[in-house]
Write a protein that holds these residues in place. Structure first.
Motif, PDB file in Angstrom:
ATOM      1  N   GLN A  83       0.835  -1.202   0.000  1.00 29.20           N
ATOM      2  CA  GLN A  83       0.000   0.000   0.000  1.00 29.20           C
ATOM      3  C   GLN A  83       0.872   1.254   0.000  1.00 29.20           C
ATOM      4  O   GLN A  83       1.910   1.307   0.659  1.00 29.20           O
ATOM      5  CB  GLN A  83      -0.919  -0.008   1.237  1.00 29.20           C
ATOM      6  CG  GLN A  83      -1.984   1.075   1.221  1.00 29.20           C
ATOM      7  CD  GLN A  83      -2.943   0.937   2.409  1.00 29.20           C
ATOM      8  OE1 GLN A  83      -2.893  -0.068   3.152  1.00 29.20           O
ATOM      9  NE2 GLN A  83      -3.814   1.918   2.589  1.00 29.20           N
ATOM     10  N   ILE A  84       0.413   2.253  -0.749  1.00 28.57           N
ATOM     11  CA  ILE A  84       1.126   3.530  -0.800  1.00 28.57           C
ATOM     12  C   ILE A  84       0.661   4.396   0.369  1.00 28.57           C
ATOM     13  O   ILE A  84      -0.526   4.689   0.497  1.00 28.57           O
ATOM     14  CB  ILE A  84       0.867   4.262  -2.130  1.00 28.57           C
ATOM     15  CG1 ILE A  84       1.318   3.406  -3.317  1.00 28.57           C
ATOM     16  CG2 ILE A  84       1.576   5.606  -2.136  1.00 28.57           C
ATOM     17  CD1 ILE A  84       2.800   3.203  -3.413  1.00 28.57           C
ATOM     18  N   ASN A 138       2.164   9.736  -1.918  1.00 27.17           N
ATOM     19  CA  ASN A 138       2.816   9.786  -3.221  1.00 27.17           C
ATOM     20  C   ASN A 138       3.718  11.022  -3.353  1.00 27.17           C
ATOM     21  O   ASN A 138       3.523  12.036  -2.680  1.00 27.17           O
ATOM     22  CB  ASN A 138       1.768   9.822  -4.339  1.00 27.17           C
ATOM     23  CG  ASN A 138       0.950   8.552  -4.384  1.00 27.17           C
ATOM     24  OD1 ASN A 138       1.479   7.463  -4.576  1.00 27.17           O
ATOM     25  ND2 ASN A 138      -0.366   8.691  -4.181  1.00 27.17           N
ATOM     26  N   LEU A 179       5.539  -2.429  -6.162  1.00 28.45           N
ATOM     27  CA  LEU A 179       5.031  -1.097  -6.486  1.00 28.45           C
ATOM     28  C   LEU A 179       3.865  -1.192  -7.481  1.00 28.45           C
ATOM     29  O   LEU A 179       2.964  -0.343  -7.490  1.00 28.45           O
ATOM     30  CB  LEU A 179       6.169  -0.239  -7.058  1.00 28.45           C
ATOM     31  CG  LEU A 179       5.905   1.251  -7.271  1.00 28.45           C
ATOM     32  CD1 LEU A 179       5.596   1.926  -5.936  1.00 28.45           C
ATOM     33  CD2 LEU A 179       7.102   1.919  -7.932  1.00 28.45           C
ATOM     34  N   SER A 216       1.690  -3.426  -7.355  1.00 29.65           N
ATOM     35  CA  SER A 216       0.646  -4.188  -6.632  1.00 29.65           C
ATOM     36  C   SER A 216       0.515  -5.586  -7.188  1.00 29.65           C
ATOM     37  O   SER A 216      -0.596  -6.123  -7.330  1.00 29.65           O
ATOM     38  CB  SER A 216      -0.700  -3.447  -6.720  1.00 29.65           C
ATOM     39  OG  SER A 216      -0.587  -2.158  -6.145  1.00 29.65           O
ATOM     40  N   TYR A 232       3.765   5.516 -11.818  1.00 25.61           N
ATOM     41  CA  TYR A 232       4.900   4.653 -11.502  1.00 25.61           C
ATOM     42  C   TYR A 232       5.341   3.772 -12.667  1.00 25.61           C
ATOM     43  O   TYR A 232       6.495   3.343 -12.698  1.00 25.61           O
ATOM     44  CB  TYR A 232       4.559   3.766 -10.294  1.00 25.61           C
ATOM     45  CG  TYR A 232       4.296   4.562  -9.027  1.00 25.61           C
ATOM     46  CD1 TYR A 232       5.337   5.171  -8.350  1.00 25.61           C
ATOM     47  CD2 TYR A 232       3.002   4.717  -8.537  1.00 25.61           C
ATOM     48  CE1 TYR A 232       5.113   5.911  -7.197  1.00 25.61           C
ATOM     49  CE2 TYR A 232       2.765   5.446  -7.382  1.00 25.61           C
ATOM     50  CZ  TYR A 232       3.824   6.047  -6.724  1.00 25.61           C
ATOM     51  OH  TYR A 232       3.600   6.786  -5.590  1.00 25.61           O
ATOM     52  N   LYS A 249      13.620   2.309  -5.277  1.00 25.44           N
ATOM     53  CA  LYS A 249      13.779   2.433  -3.821  1.00 25.44           C
ATOM     54  C   LYS A 249      15.194   2.910  -3.481  1.00 25.44           C
ATOM     55  O   LYS A 249      16.182   2.392  -4.009  1.00 25.44           O
ATOM     56  CB  LYS A 249      13.516   1.102  -3.129  1.00 25.44           C
ATOM     57  CG  LYS A 249      13.544   1.184  -1.598  1.00 25.44           C
ATOM     58  CD  LYS A 249      13.174  -0.139  -0.967  1.00 25.44           C
ATOM     59  CE  LYS A 249      14.361  -1.078  -0.945  1.00 25.44           C
ATOM     60  NZ  LYS A 249      15.375  -0.688   0.045  1.00 25.44           N
ATOM     61  N   SER A 261       7.895   8.971  -2.593  1.00 28.58           N
ATOM     62  CA  SER A 261       6.728   8.133  -2.304  1.00 28.58           C
ATOM     63  C   SER A 261       7.113   7.094  -1.258  1.00 28.58           C
ATOM     64  O   SER A 261       8.263   6.636  -1.211  1.00 28.58           O
ATOM     65  CB  SER A 261       6.235   7.433  -3.565  1.00 28.58           C
ATOM     66  OG  SER A 261       5.762   8.363  -4.518  1.00 28.58           O
ATOM     67  N   LEU A 310       6.167   3.319   0.312  1.00 27.82           N
ATOM     68  CA  LEU A 310       5.500   2.050   0.029  1.00 27.82           C
ATOM     69  C   LEU A 310       5.715   1.100   1.208  1.00 27.82           C
ATOM     70  O   LEU A 310       6.839   0.975   1.723  1.00 27.82           O
ATOM     71  CB  LEU A 310       6.065   1.433  -1.249  1.00 27.82           C
ATOM     72  CG  LEU A 310       5.522   0.061  -1.655  1.00 27.82           C
ATOM     73  CD1 LEU A 310       4.072   0.171  -2.115  1.00 27.82           C
ATOM     74  CD2 LEU A 310       6.387  -0.540  -2.760  1.00 27.82           C
TER      75      LEU A 310
END
Length: 586
Positions: free
Chosen positions: A86-87, A90, A160, A162, A173, A183, A207, A209
């Motif tokens: 889950q983000i 952002n 990222l 999902s 993204y 990352k 962002s 994550l």
């Protein structure tokens, strides 16, 4: 692999994470039950455990007890929970919360450089070109990049997405199967994130994550953070203004994006930051303090005497440390090797005083150099100035050391030009009476200036006032004595008269012999009576002597001494008088 001084000072992440998770178990259970804690008894219960969190330590005002401040701050926190993938927020969003992790891990994602995106696009096009054009095949992300990316990077990019196929996603993204973010950092239990946007009132620069199965956090809104975290906000604003003063011309938004890659650190005096030949893993921006840049040289190389190393050399000579420069406030150090992608350090570096600095590690620098060209341009300009100075300084030191060596060689080994050595007997020798053929064995050896000085030292040690022959004279002094003798004859002096009825040449020779014998006897008697008497010839009568010498005739068989030889004889004469006087008066 050898650890750097930065890594030595870093806390082990795994150990610290486990310690924080154990310490925050009770606060986590209470917040999960109440969502927000306002009861004073519960706040006092969790205050000792929450006060161990670095975020609260930094924000505690001076003069306030940490547990009292923690209890007050905990009343503003609100509990929230997120799931894996889950983000949390952002990039570019307006920041309205700060987050404190009680349990779990998150990743910090920033945009990739255009170069990295272009490389991924080429990989996809190459893969497509090898497919059968008559068959439609759905591209698999892992299959395409399996041999081009690390496994952990692929897992982060799929997370990222999902866990969906990135080739079927088009959002901020992913585009056309290309991941636009990567990352760069990771936060774990007991750490806080999201405060930069609240301190600077700027949009989010990354962002976040969720990486763990579950994420349990405490959040604090902007208004409460500004009242509770006043100290932290003030410190971050000061840091922000400091970097603006260093990177002049860079926009505030860009500064907020790369400032997060710098971390503050302190060093004690005499801390070796790195040695020549080490792998470059970070560079520093000195805020306060002083560091020394130096190199170690072989003695032969330092003095310009390069020699081939011998396998038979048993003892290795120690190298000599040469300081090239000292850098202080607002100076960069260690960035040159990272800019040039040099695999080893060119110089050694050590702190001279207590030093406060910001450091950036090599991995973070590679990200910044690709995403922020303005930052890299200013860093290169500053690095060029320091590098040029070090090269000039090194050249100047080598030249001066070698000049000093040459000057010392001249003092130890004087000019060894050949010098004529002639005695008084040889000066008045009748050359016409010698054999026309002169054998090589009859020739005198030529002496150097050093040989003459050493010989005179040995002779002077043996001289004692026991003989009249210790007094020697050159031609000019002899003429002066002759003139003085003749004037004594005319004035009926007590000195016995000289027979002047002989021929001119014989007369001159006889007069010289009589003058020398008489004068030597008189000087020897004076020397014995008074050791402090020294022969002094007055220069003011030199013109009178030269006039009489020109008017009188001399036998050609008695050559006159040259001016150069006369000066040498006079020097030796003065040396003998002084040496004899010192020896006999001890």
């Amino acid at each position: 692999m050898k650890k750097s001084v930065i890594q030595d000072q870093k806390v082990d992440d795994n150990q610290q994470r486990k310690k924080n998770e154990e310490n925050l178990k009770i606060p986590l259970n209470l917040y999960r039950s109440y969502t927000r804690i306002t009861q004073q008894s519960l706040l006092e219960e969790i205050a000792p455990m929450m006060s161990q969190i670095e975020f609260l330590k930094k924000n505690c005002p001076e003069g306030t007890k940490i547990e009292e401040f923690t209890a007050q701050a905990c009343s503003y926190f609100k509990y929230e929970q997120f799931s894996k993938g889950q983000i949390v927020f952002n990039y570019g969003e307006y920041g309205d919360k700060v987050y404190l992790i009680l349990l779990g891990e998150v990743g910090v994602f920033v945009s990739r450089s255009q170069e990295e995106i272009s490389n991924d696009r080429e990989v996809i096009e190459t893969y497509k070109s090898n497919l059968n054009p008559f068959e439609e095949e759905v591209l698999d992300y892992e299959t395409v990049f399996k041999k081009k990316k690390r496994a952990q990077d692929l897992q982060m990019e799929l997370l990222l997405a999902s866990q969906k196929n990135p080739f079927e996603i088009n959002n901020m993204y992913f585009k056309d199967g290309i991941c636009l973010y990567k990352k760069v950092f990771q936060f774990y239990s007991g750490q806080a994130f999201g405060d930069m946007a609240l301190s600077s009132d700027k949009p989010r620069t990354a962002s976040i994550l969720v990486l763990s199965d579950e994420l349990h956090v405490l959040t604090m809104n902007r208004q409460d953070f500004k009242s509770v975290g006043e100290r932290s906000i003030k410190e971050k604003n000061q840091t922000f203004e400091y970097f603006l003063s260093i990177f002049v011309g860079v926009s505030k938004f860009i500064v907020t994006k790369f400032i997060q890659y710098f971390q503050k650190i302190e060093f004690a005096p005499q801390t070796i930051l790195w040695k020549e030949g080490d792998e470059p893993r970070f560079f520093l921006l000195i805020v306060r303090g002083r560091v020394e840049i130096y190199r170690s040289y072989d003695e032969d190389a330092l003095h310009g005497k390069l020699k081939e190393p011998s396998i038979f050399q048993q003892k290795i000579k120690p190298k000599k440390k040469v300081t090239l420069s000292q850098l202080s406030d607002n100076s960069f150090v260690g960035e040159a090797e990272l800019i040039d992608n040099n695999p080893v350090r060119l110089y050694s570096c050590m702190t001279s005083d207590n030093t406060l600095a910001y450091y950036m590690e090599s991995d973070a620098f590679n990200i910044v150099r690709k995403n922020h060209p303005d930052f890299l341009k200013i860093l290169k300009e500053k690095s060029f100035v320091i590098r040029s100075y070090l090269l000039r300084r090194e050249k100047y030191l080598f030249e001066n050391i070698q000049k000093q060596d040459k000057a010392m060689e001249k003092l130890q080994y004087p000019d060894s030009t050949n010098t004529e050595r002639v005695t008084v007997d040889e000066l008045y020798r009748d050359i016409s009476k010698l054999n026309q053929k002169i054998l090589r064995s009859q020739q005198k050896n030529m002496f150097t200036t050093t040989d003459i000085v050493n010989s005179n030292n040995l002779i002077s040690k043996k001289i004692t006032p026991q003989s009249e022959n210790m007094f020697i004279f050159h031609k000019k002094q002899i003429e002066l004595l002759k003139q003085k003798k003749q004037s004594q004859i005319k004035s009926n002096s007590v000195i016995p008269p000289i027979n002047l009825q002989k021929s001119i040449s014989q007369n001159n020779f006889a007069l010289e012999c009589q003058v020398l014998k008489s004068y030597r006897r008189m000087r020897f008697q004076q020397f014995q009576a008074n050791r402090e008497v020294c022969l002094k010839i007055k220069s003011q009568i030199g013109s009178l002597i030269s006039t009489q010498l020109r008017s009188s005739s001399h036998d050609s068989s008695y050559p006159l001494a040259s001016n150069e030889f006369g000066k040498r004889i006079k020097t030796l004469q003065d040396f003998y008088f002084a040496k004899t006087f010192i020896t006999t008066n001890r």
